[in-house]
Write a protein that holds these residues in place. Structure first.
Motif, PDB file in Angstrom:
ATOM      1  N   LYS A 108       0.832  -1.205   0.000  1.00  0.00           N
ATOM      2  CA  LYS A 108       0.000   0.000   0.000  1.00  0.00           C
ATOM      3  C   LYS A 108       0.863   1.250   0.000  1.00  0.00           C
ATOM      4  O   LYS A 108       0.602   2.222  -0.717  1.00  0.00           O
ATOM      5  CB  LYS A 108      -0.922   0.000   1.221  1.00  0.00           C
ATOM      6  N   TRP A 109       1.931   1.218   0.828  1.00  0.00           N
ATOM      7  CA  TRP A 109       2.816   2.378   0.862  1.00  0.00           C
ATOM      8  C   TRP A 109       3.520   2.578  -0.484  1.00  0.00           C
ATOM      9  O   TRP A 109       3.700   3.708  -0.934  1.00  0.00           O
ATOM     10  CB  TRP A 109       3.867   2.209   1.957  1.00  0.00           C
ATOM     11  N   PHE A 110       3.891   1.497  -1.116  1.00  0.00           N
ATOM     12  CA  PHE A 110       4.548   1.608  -2.425  1.00  0.00           C
ATOM     13  C   PHE A 110       3.589   2.190  -3.463  1.00  0.00           C
ATOM     14  O   PHE A 110       3.969   3.073  -4.248  1.00  0.00           O
ATOM     15  CB  PHE A 110       5.031   0.224  -2.875  1.00  0.00           C
ATOM     16  N   ASN A 111       2.339   1.716  -3.467  1.00  0.00           N
ATOM     17  CA  ASN A 111       1.351   2.238  -4.424  1.00  0.00           C
ATOM     18  C   ASN A 111       1.094   3.722  -4.193  1.00  0.00           C
ATOM     19  O   ASN A 111       0.983   4.509  -5.146  1.00  0.00           O
ATOM     20  CB  ASN A 111       0.048   1.452  -4.317  1.00  0.00           C
ATOM     21  N   ALA A 145       4.041   5.644  -5.393  1.00  0.00           N
ATOM     22  CA  ALA A 145       4.059   5.679  -6.859  1.00  0.00           C
ATOM     23  C   ALA A 145       3.054   6.704  -7.385  1.00  0.00           C
ATOM     24  O   ALA A 145       3.351   7.462  -8.331  1.00  0.00           O
ATOM     25  CB  ALA A 145       3.753   4.283  -7.404  1.00  0.00           C
ATOM     26  N   ARG A 146       1.861   6.760  -6.803  1.00  0.00           N
ATOM     27  CA  ARG A 146       0.864   7.750  -7.234  1.00  0.00           C
ATOM     28  C   ARG A 146       1.344   9.176  -6.962  1.00  0.00           C
ATOM     29  O   ARG A 146       1.154  10.087  -7.779  1.00  0.00           O
ATOM     30  CB  ARG A 146      -0.476   7.509  -6.524  1.00  0.00           C
ATOM     31  N   MET A 147       2.021   9.357  -5.780  1.00  0.00           N
ATOM     32  CA  MET A 147       2.515  10.691  -5.460  1.00  0.00           C
ATOM     33  C   MET A 147       3.579  11.131  -6.453  1.00  0.00           C
ATOM     34  O   MET A 147       3.614  12.276  -6.910  1.00  0.00           O
ATOM     35  CB  MET A 147       3.092  10.684  -4.036  1.00  0.00           C
ATOM     36  N   LEU A 148       4.461  10.192  -6.822  1.00  0.00           N
ATOM     37  CA  LEU A 148       5.502  10.525  -7.798  1.00  0.00           C
ATOM     38  C   LEU A 148       4.891  10.827  -9.165  1.00  0.00           C
ATOM     39  O   LEU A 148       5.379  11.721  -9.907  1.00  0.00           O
ATOM     40  CB  LEU A 148       6.505   9.364  -7.915  1.00  0.00           C
ATOM     41  N   THR A 149       3.826  10.118  -9.506  1.00  0.00           N
ATOM     42  CA  THR A 149       3.151  10.404 -10.777  1.00  0.00           C
ATOM     43  C   THR A 149       2.559  11.818 -10.782  1.00  0.00           C
ATOM     44  O   THR A 149       2.681  12.567 -11.769  1.00  0.00           O
ATOM     45  CB  THR A 149       2.043   9.364 -11.017  1.00  0.00           C
ATOM     46  N   VAL A 150       1.937  12.222  -9.701  1.00  0.00           N
ATOM     47  CA  VAL A 150       1.370  13.583  -9.592  1.00  0.00           C
ATOM     48  C   VAL A 150       2.472  14.629  -9.662  1.00  0.00           C
ATOM     49  O   VAL A 150       2.340  15.666 -10.348  1.00  0.00           O
ATOM     50  CB  VAL A 150       0.569  13.710  -8.279  1.00  0.00           C
TER      51      VAL A 150
END
Length: 202
Positions: A174-177, A180-185
């Protein structure tokens, strides 16, 4: 003999049995009778030691006189002459004397540690050995149980808990996902700032 029922103790028990058995048989054969012109007590020694030392379990042997003359056991003691006759008896009188000696109570040990027949001596120390073995085996089993419990306790503390590790892996996923979403934003924001900001119509 000592109070410690270990290997040296039981070795002394067997040595004492060998010596007492040999003395009993020799005396029953007339080795303790007074010497006379017709009788040599040394010839009545049924058992001797192989090395000249006192008889024990490692050196007891049938005397050479008896080994070389099987008729010795059938000779008859003559109380009138104090010696053994040259002829042999088929009535097994000497054998009966030996048998009777085995069934008589004798003192074992220097200080008469045990008084009884040969069979009673063996039975007594066999029972003592069995009791000592049971006690030692129970001690071993108790120690083994204690060791296994300690090992299990150590494993419970230091070993991997599959359920706990499974929960941790789900959390890590969950932390990795989320990361990953934060880095995408952040990547989309940087792209907007670098490539699109300041352009007309934007």
């Amino acid at each position: 003999q000592t109070d410690a029922y270990g290997i040296p103790y039981y070795k002394s028990v067997v040595d004492q049995f060998a010596k007492t058995f040999a003395d009993t048989m020799n005396n029953a054969n007339g080795a303790n009778k007074t010497s006379s012109s017709t009788f040599d007590p040394a010839s009545r020694l049924m058992f001797t030691s192989s090395d000249g030392n006192p008889i024990n379990s490692s050196n007891i042997q049938i005397s050479k006189v008896w080994m070389n003359d099987p008729t010795m056991i059938a000779q008859v003691y003559d109380e009138t002459t104090g010696g053994y006759t040259d002829s042999v008896s088929l009535e097994n009188s000497n054998v009966l004397i030996l048998k009777q000696a085995l069934n008589q109570k004798v003192d074992f040990g220097i200080y008469g540690d045990f008084n009884g027949t040969m069979h009673e001596y063996i039975a007594f120390y066999t029972n003592r050995l069995a009791q000592q073995m049971d006690y030692t085996e129970s001690q071993r089993d108790s120690a083994e149980t204690t060791v296994l419990n300690l090992l299990e306790s150590r494993d419970n503390i230091s070993a991997v808990d599959m359920e706990e590790e499974g929960v941790n892996m789900l959390n890590y996923q969950k932390w990795f996902n989320a990361s990953a979403r934060m880095l995408t934003v952040l990547d989309e924001a940087l792209d907007m700032i670098i490539n699109n900001m300041g352009l007309v119509g934007r």
